[in-house]
Every structure is written in C-alpha cells, then in structure tokens.
Design a protein around this motif. Structure first.
Motif, mmCIF file in Angstrom:
data_model
loop_
_atom_site.group_PDB
_atom_site.id
_atom_site.type_symbol
_atom_site.label_atom_id
_atom_site.label_comp_id
_atom_site.label_asym_id
_atom_site.label_seq_id
_atom_site.Cartn_x
_atom_site.Cartn_y
_atom_site.Cartn_z
ATOM 1 N N ASP A 167 0.837 -1.214 0.000
ATOM 2 C CA ASP A 167 0.000 0.000 0.000
ATOM 3 C C ASP A 167 0.866 1.256 0.000
ATOM 4 O OD1 ASP A 167 -2.299 -1.497 0.027
ATOM 5 O OD2 ASP A 167 -2.595 -1.363 2.200
ATOM 6 N N VAL A 168 1.902 1.239 0.819
ATOM 7 C CA VAL A 168 2.781 2.414 0.883
ATOM 8 C C VAL A 168 3.551 2.538 -0.438
ATOM 9 C CG1 VAL A 168 4.652 3.565 2.138
ATOM 10 C CG2 VAL A 168 2.988 2.171 3.388
ATOM 11 N N ASP A 169 4.060 1.423 -0.913
ATOM 12 C CA ASP A 169 4.830 1.435 -2.165
ATOM 13 C C ASP A 169 3.991 1.865 -3.370
ATOM 14 O OD1 ASP A 169 6.972 0.590 -0.772
ATOM 15 O OD2 ASP A 169 7.025 -1.457 -1.573
ATOM 16 N N SER A 170 2.679 1.761 -3.269
ATOM 17 C CA SER A 170 1.830 2.124 -4.413
ATOM 18 C C SER A 170 1.894 3.619 -4.705
ATOM 19 C CB SER A 170 0.375 1.716 -4.139
ATOM 20 O OG SER A 170 -0.211 2.590 -3.188
ATOM 21 N N ASP A 171 2.369 4.399 -3.757
ATOM 22 C CA ASP A 171 2.432 5.847 -3.954
ATOM 23 C C ASP A 171 3.692 6.418 -3.299
ATOM 24 O OD1 ASP A 171 1.847 8.429 -4.590
ATOM 25 O OD2 ASP A 171 0.019 8.577 -3.375
ATOM 26 N N PRO A 172 4.866 6.154 -3.901
ATOM 27 C CA PRO A 172 6.136 6.539 -3.252
ATOM 28 C C PRO A 172 6.339 8.047 -3.127
ATOM 29 C CG PRO A 172 6.522 5.612 -5.431
ATOM 30 C CD PRO A 172 5.079 5.371 -5.119
ATOM 31 N N ASN A 173 5.636 8.851 -3.941
ATOM 32 C CA ASN A 173 5.780 10.302 -3.806
ATOM 33 C C ASN A 173 5.177 10.841 -2.497
ATOM 34 O OD1 ASN A 173 5.700 10.525 -7.223
ATOM 35 N ND2 ASN A 173 7.155 11.737 -6.059
ATOM 36 N N ARG A 174 4.334 10.053 -1.871
ATOM 37 C CA ARG A 174 3.676 10.511 -0.637
ATOM 38 C C ARG A 174 4.426 10.056 0.630
ATOM 39 N NH1 ARG A 174 -1.153 12.258 -1.643
ATOM 40 N NH2 ARG A 174 -1.608 10.600 -3.109
ATOM 41 N N VAL A 175 5.558 9.365 0.432
ATOM 42 C CA VAL A 175 6.292 8.826 1.582
ATOM 43 C C VAL A 175 7.049 9.940 2.309
ATOM 44 C CG1 VAL A 175 8.190 7.279 2.241
ATOM 45 C CG2 VAL A 175 6.447 6.505 0.623
ATOM 46 N N LEU A 176 6.936 9.970 3.642
ATOM 47 C CA LEU A 176 7.589 10.995 4.454
ATOM 48 C C LEU A 176 9.104 10.849 4.400
ATOM 49 C CD1 LEU A 176 7.232 13.308 6.593
ATOM 50 C CD2 LEU A 176 7.264 11.513 8.335
ATOM 51 N N VAL A 177 9.600 9.707 4.807
ATOM 52 C CA VAL A 177 11.021 9.340 4.667
ATOM 53 C C VAL A 177 11.057 7.837 4.470
ATOM 54 C CG1 VAL A 177 12.247 11.134 5.958
ATOM 55 C CG2 VAL A 177 11.217 9.218 7.195
ATOM 56 N N PRO A 178 12.097 7.342 3.832
ATOM 57 C CA PRO A 178 12.181 5.878 3.692
ATOM 58 C C PRO A 178 12.376 5.219 5.058
ATOM 59 C CG PRO A 178 14.165 6.947 2.843
ATOM 60 C CD PRO A 178 13.189 8.036 3.170
ATOM 61 N N GLY A 179 11.916 3.973 5.161
ATOM 62 C CA GLY A 179 11.890 3.259 6.432
ATOM 63 C C GLY A 179 13.228 3.186 7.154
ATOM 64 N N PHE A 180 14.350 3.228 6.427
ATOM 65 C CA PHE A 180 15.635 3.076 7.127
ATOM 66 C C PHE A 180 15.922 4.225 8.083
ATOM 67 C CE2 PHE A 180 17.214 5.790 3.696
ATOM 68 C CZ PHE A 180 18.175 6.549 4.336
ATOM 69 N N LYS A 181 15.267 5.393 7.874
ATOM 70 C CA LYS A 181 15.469 6.530 8.779
ATOM 71 C C LYS A 181 14.618 6.397 10.045
ATOM 72 C CE LYS A 181 17.133 10.177 9.045
ATOM 73 N NZ LYS A 181 18.331 10.554 9.831
ATOM 74 N N VAL A 182 13.704 5.449 10.039
ATOM 75 C CA VAL A 182 12.730 5.363 11.135
ATOM 76 C C VAL A 182 13.173 4.315 12.157
ATOM 77 C CG1 VAL A 182 10.326 4.796 11.708
ATOM 78 C CG2 VAL A 182 10.857 6.155 9.659
ATOM 79 N N THR A 183 13.103 4.676 13.432
ATOM 80 C CA THR A 183 13.555 3.796 14.509
ATOM 81 C C THR A 183 12.427 2.914 15.026
ATOM 82 O OG1 THR A 183 14.882 5.709 15.154
ATOM 83 C CG2 THR A 183 14.867 3.832 16.668
ATOM 84 N N SER A 184 11.232 3.514 15.093
ATOM 85 C CA SER A 184 10.131 2.831 15.767
ATOM 86 C C SER A 184 8.809 3.249 15.146
ATOM 87 C CB SER A 184 10.152 3.204 17.258
ATOM 88 O OG SER A 184 9.062 2.627 17.943
ATOM 89 N N VAL A 185 7.910 2.284 14.976
ATOM 90 C CA VAL A 185 6.572 2.569 14.440
ATOM 91 C C VAL A 185 5.539 2.096 15.453
ATOM 92 C CG1 VAL A 185 4.976 2.214 12.519
ATOM 93 C CG2 VAL A 185 7.440 2.071 12.124
ATOM 94 N N VAL A 186 4.605 2.991 15.770
ATOM 95 C CA VAL A 186 3.580 2.659 16.757
ATOM 96 C C VAL A 186 2.207 2.746 16.103
ATOM 97 C CG1 VAL A 186 2.555 3.269 18.986
ATOM 98 C CG2 VAL A 186 5.021 3.623 18.595
ATOM 99 N N GLU A 187 1.444 1.666 16.181
ATOM 100 C CA GLU A 187 0.050 1.723 15.735
ATOM 101 C C GLU A 187 -0.744 2.387 16.852
ATOM 102 O OE1 GLU A 187 -1.769 -2.056 15.000
ATOM 103 O OE2 GLU A 187 -3.419 -1.143 13.872
ATOM 104 N N CYS A 188 -1.295 3.558 16.552
ATOM 105 C CA CYS A 188 -1.858 4.358 17.642
ATOM 106 C C CYS A 188 -3.019 5.219 17.133
ATOM 107 C CB CYS A 188 -0.736 5.241 18.217
ATOM 108 S SG CYS A 188 -1.139 5.975 19.802
#
Lengths: 251, 304
Positions: free
Chosen positions: B205-226
């Motif tokens: 789903d995220v890959d379907s629209d790469p122009n809307r991505v905030l930063v690529p996942g490697f920059k992200v340390t932690s993801v919280v479903e909230c």
C-alpha cells in the motif's frame, strides 16, 4: 445596516488586499478578511497559510485554526512551511497579516515578552511566523485591539519589526523589503507618515478623535487626509456571515 | 527489512532518555503526537529539550508536569485561547521550575531542522534582521556575505523526532498527507525517528504511492500503531480538531491545582492511550470522525 466592530475590522482588512496579490493569511480575523477580499474585489488573490497550505479559494466552513481539516480539503497546494517561507524570502508575498499584544509608534510588534526577556513580567507565546512575515513580505498589515497598554510608545521587545526607531532603520538593519502598510484597530486605521511614524488615517464610524488619542500610548498625529472608515457593504457582510453566522470571530 | 513495530509504551521507554532533545510534532496545528506526550508523562521522563515550531498545548502540559528543561520553539501557548498558563508560570515564576527558552520564528526553526537534514552546519536567512529574537537567542548570528546582512541559523539534529502519520508499514515507510509543516525536515534531521500511525498497512500500500512517503523506512527507529494519537488535534481523513478540549484545558489549567487535576484526569490516572480514549468518550470521538470520502485522482506509476 448594523454590523459589529469585528465585522468592520475584517472588511477594513479585506480592503487592504489588492486583486492578484499573494497574501500570507494570519490566524483569526485575517482568515475571514481573505474570504471577503476573494469573493468581492479581489477574485484572483492567493492565500498562504504558514502550516504549509496554499489556497486560491477560501474554505466555506469557519476555521478555528489554519490547520483545521476544512482548510486542507480543496487546497491548491499542501506543502512544507519552509517552501512558503522560501517563496516569501524571494519576495513573492505581497502582504501578510499578523496580530500582536503590543505595537509602538513605529509599528514594531511584540508577541514575546513584556518586561526584560531575561526576567519577564509576562511571557507571551512568541513569534510563530510573524517575525518572518514582518521582515520578508512586501507589506505588513497588523490587526489589534485599540487599548492604551497595547499601543505603546516603545515595545519591550521587537518580535516583528516595523520601522524600528523610524526613518531608514529597516534599510540600516539590512531588512530586504517591506514595512507596515497599515494598522487596523477597533477604533481606526493607521498608516506610516513622516519618519515612518504611524498616523491616524481613518476613524471608525461613531468614534471621536479624542477617544482614539486617549487610547493611544503616544502622541498620535492625525494624517493630512483623515477620513471616516467606510462601513461594510451588504455583500461584504454576506460573506462574513455565511462563514461565521454565530459571530465566533466577529461577534 | 527490519520490523520496527512497538507499543507506545515500548517506543517511549526504549528511545527517549532523560535530557534528550525531542521534536514533538512538526505540522503546526494538526498531527500533534499528544499520545506520546501523555506516555512521556506517565513514564516520568525528565529534563527534555522540546522542539517544534508550534505544538499547541502539548508543550504547556509537558512544562506544567515538570518534564521540560528547555523549549526550542517559535510559539508556545494554546492556539484556541492564546496564552499557556503553565508556560507563563514556569517562565515568570519558575513554577514548577525555571525553563530555558531558545527563541525562534517558524522560518528559523524550519531552517535549523532543514540544515540538520542537509548535514550542513547552518543555513543563512534574510529573516529576523532587526528583531529581538536575535538578541534573546545568542545561537543566531548576524554575519555579512558579499555586503549583505544575514542571520546564520545553526542546524539542529534532534536526538529523537516524534511525528504523526496517517499510515505506515511495519518497517517505517509511511504516508503523510495534508500540510507538512516541517515534519519532513524533522524526520530527515532526527537521530532517531518515532512514528505514530493511525493505521499499519501492507508495504505494498505504501509502495503504491512513493511520492507521498515521508522518509524511507531506514530513517525510522520505531513505528507505533496508535489510532487517535493526535487527539485533540486533527488528522486529515481521520478526525477533526476537538476545539472544546483546548478551551476546557485553558480554563482548567488557570491554577496549579486545576492543572494537577486535569493531568490526573487525562494522563496520570489512565494506564494507556486506549484508556485515555475511553476517558475522552466514544460519543465525543465519533462526533469528530471524518465521515465524507474525497479521494485523490489515481496516478499511474506503470513502467511500460
């Protein structure tokens, strides 16, 4: 036709906007002023909102903050705050609106500290984007309540520079452009005169010159062509009341 | 790719240390990660340097609860009501204790994080010349370049950037839409990035629209479903701003005792974000929910 002071201020602010201008829209009354200008005399005006929104038509719904969901639906551009600041730094913003706690005779605005900043009597919220708008837009428009403690001889702290100490102060500081276009208050409208000091340009209907002077913290001069502020036209009030029927901002 | 899903409790426990510099929201009025602020208070984190252009009452409550050593911001208060009572008490009276202020404008804090994102030591601007901000923030330096006066804004690389997004995959690839504020600059500048997401979705789903991505996942340390992380601030496509909550906060925090009562009611006496949402009330949250659907036109990313 009956109208409130808030509605008169919105209309006075809207009339400062020329058609085809790019306007940096501030919080509260300016959001309505942009709508009035757009739907009356300035159909081609474009609005910048510092959270990162550009609109070429105003939201139909009342906005409490510029980041409210109705301000994003129908936007022309959703982008970063920096992008809008970059365009303004280049000189692309014709005018910008701010409010303030204090303004002085040369149009310097304080929204940061009352008293010394190291040991302040009152801590105000700070600049937000106001300092940037004051330095980088082509024309600064200020909206404030007219009270003696707010319109003061000299502000304690310059958050958003007007003409500093008067004369060519802005050029001496290296500020690239701009300066106060007008100050719209609950009693009248002021514009810079000789030495860039704010002078009274128009008085709102029903207000006496003495009342304006008594509520101003410096020896206020009346401009050469002092007039009465034109009251709102029905079509201007229609726009305000269609968006703010309960008078949340203008009541 | 490494999975980065954590609970809110784990994310704050594992990645926020006492004394850290922390960006807390960077979209100005919307997308403010209030859920993370509440959890920081429940875990009694201390001596934080909180950074944001404008994060509404989030700073005020962290200050009042004694979690803040320094505020690096363009504006701190209550967007609905104006002044923030706890911020005033801390600066004017040192109550609960004094805080340091690094004054900025929206542009200068944006440039500080952009500079951090660029790996540059500073960025120059024509803004802030002649302002008190240059006097009260000694980090801003006036310099001359080719005869032109400029303010040099030193870069900031925060220890952690806590940001909200609409949706993310479990690796930290995330979509953010609506106004961006300086969220992308903060995400790129952060030494660690914690994302709070309304929904966790498939990578496809995220890959379907790469122009809307905030930063690529490697920059992200932690993801919280909230879900509901931004309440009382809004999330485009999910819920509107709870204006009344801000007004009530302003009224109830006028005194120290009033604030303590507020803090107890919404933060300290509840055990989790889910409990907080219950405390706010289902009916209230339902009334804020976005009910219309307005989809963007699809874009074609096909290669051939």
């Amino acid at each position: 036709m009956d109208y409130t002071t808030g509605e008169l201020m919105v209309v006075a602010a809207a009339r400062e906007i020329q058609d085809e201008e790019v306007v940096f829209v501030g919080m509260r009354l300016p959001m309505l002023a942009f709508a009035v200008a757009k739907r009356t005399h300035a159909p081609n005006v474009v609005g910048f909102y510092e959270c990162g929104i550009v609109r070429d038509f105003p939201s139909e719904q009342l906005l409490y903050t510029m980041g409210d969901t109705p301000n994003i639906e129908g936007a022309q551009w959703c982008t970063s705050t920096n992008h809008l600041m970059f365009l303004m730094q280049q000189g692309n913003v014709d005018c910008g609106f701010i409010g303030g706690a204090e303004i002085d005779r040369f149009g310097n605005v304080n929204t940061s500290y009352i008293g010394n900043h190291n040991n302040p009597k009152v801590k105000l919220p700070g600049s937000g984007g106001a300092a940037d708008i004051a330095g980088l837009s082509n024309r600064l428009l200020v909206i404030m309540n007219h009270e003696k403690r707010r319109l003061t001889e000299k502000v304690d702290y310059i958050t958003s520079p007007g003409a500093g100490e008067g004369g060519n102060w802005r050029e001496e500081q290296g500020i690239p452009r701009g300066g106060i276009g007008s100050l719209i208050t609950t009693l009248g409208v002021m514009r810079p005169g000789g030495n860039n000091e704010l002078e009274l340009a128009s008085i709102h209907p029903g207000i006496a010159l003495e009342e304006v002077k008594e509520n101003t913290g410096w020896d206020l001069k009346a401009g050469n062509n002092l007039t009465e502020t034109d009251p709102p036209k029905p079509e201007e009030l229609d726009v305000i009341r269609s968006i703010d029927p309960d008078g949340f901002w203008t009541g | 790719m490494k999975e980065k899903l954590e609970t809110l409790e784990q994310a704050i426990k594992n990645h926020i240390n006492d004394g850290d510099s922390v960006v807390m929201g960077a979209c100005l009025e919307p997308m403010i990660p209030f859920a993370a602020a509440y959890e920081i208070l429940r875990q009694k984190k201390k001596s934080l340097n909180v950074i944001a252009p404008i994060s509404d009452i989030l700073f005020d409550m962290l200050i009042g609860a004694g979690a803040v050593k320094k505020v690096t911001a363009a504006w701190a208060g209550n967007v609905s009501a104006g002044l923030g009572h706890n911020y005033r008490r801390a600066v004017e009276k040192g109550d609960p204790f004094p805080i340091e202020i690094e004054d900025h404008s929206n542009f200068s804090i944006g440039l500080a994080l952009l500079g951090g994102a660029m790996g540059a030591p500073f960025l120059p601007t024509k803004s802030l010349l002649g302002t008190g901000i240059v006097e009260s923030n000694p980090n801003l330096k006036q310099e001359v370049y080719n005869g032109e006066k400029l303010i040099y804004v030193p870069s900031i690389n925060p220890d952690v950037a806590i940001l909200g997004v609409q949706r993310a995959d479990k690796n930290g690839n995330a979509h953010l839409w609506g106004n961006l504020g300086i969220a992308q600059d903060a995400a790129m500048a952060g030494k660690k990035v914690i994302l709070l997401a309304e929904e966790i979705v498939e990578t496809s789903d995220v890959d379907s629209d790469p122009n809307r991505v905030l930063v690529p996942g490697f920059k992200v340390t932690s993801v919280v479903e909230c879900p509901g992380f931004a309440h009382p601030s809004p999330v485009q496509g999910y819920y509107q701003r709870d204006h009344e909550f801000f007004h009530t906060y302003h009224k109830e925090t006028k005194t120290v005792d009033g604030f303590k009562h507020w803090l107890d009611q919404y933060v300290l006496s509840v055990s989790s974000h889910e409990e907080y949402l219950k405390q706010v009330g289902k009916e209230r949250l339902d009334s804020l929910r976005i009910k219309q659907i307005k989809l963007a036109a699809p874009v074609n990313y096909a290669a051939d």
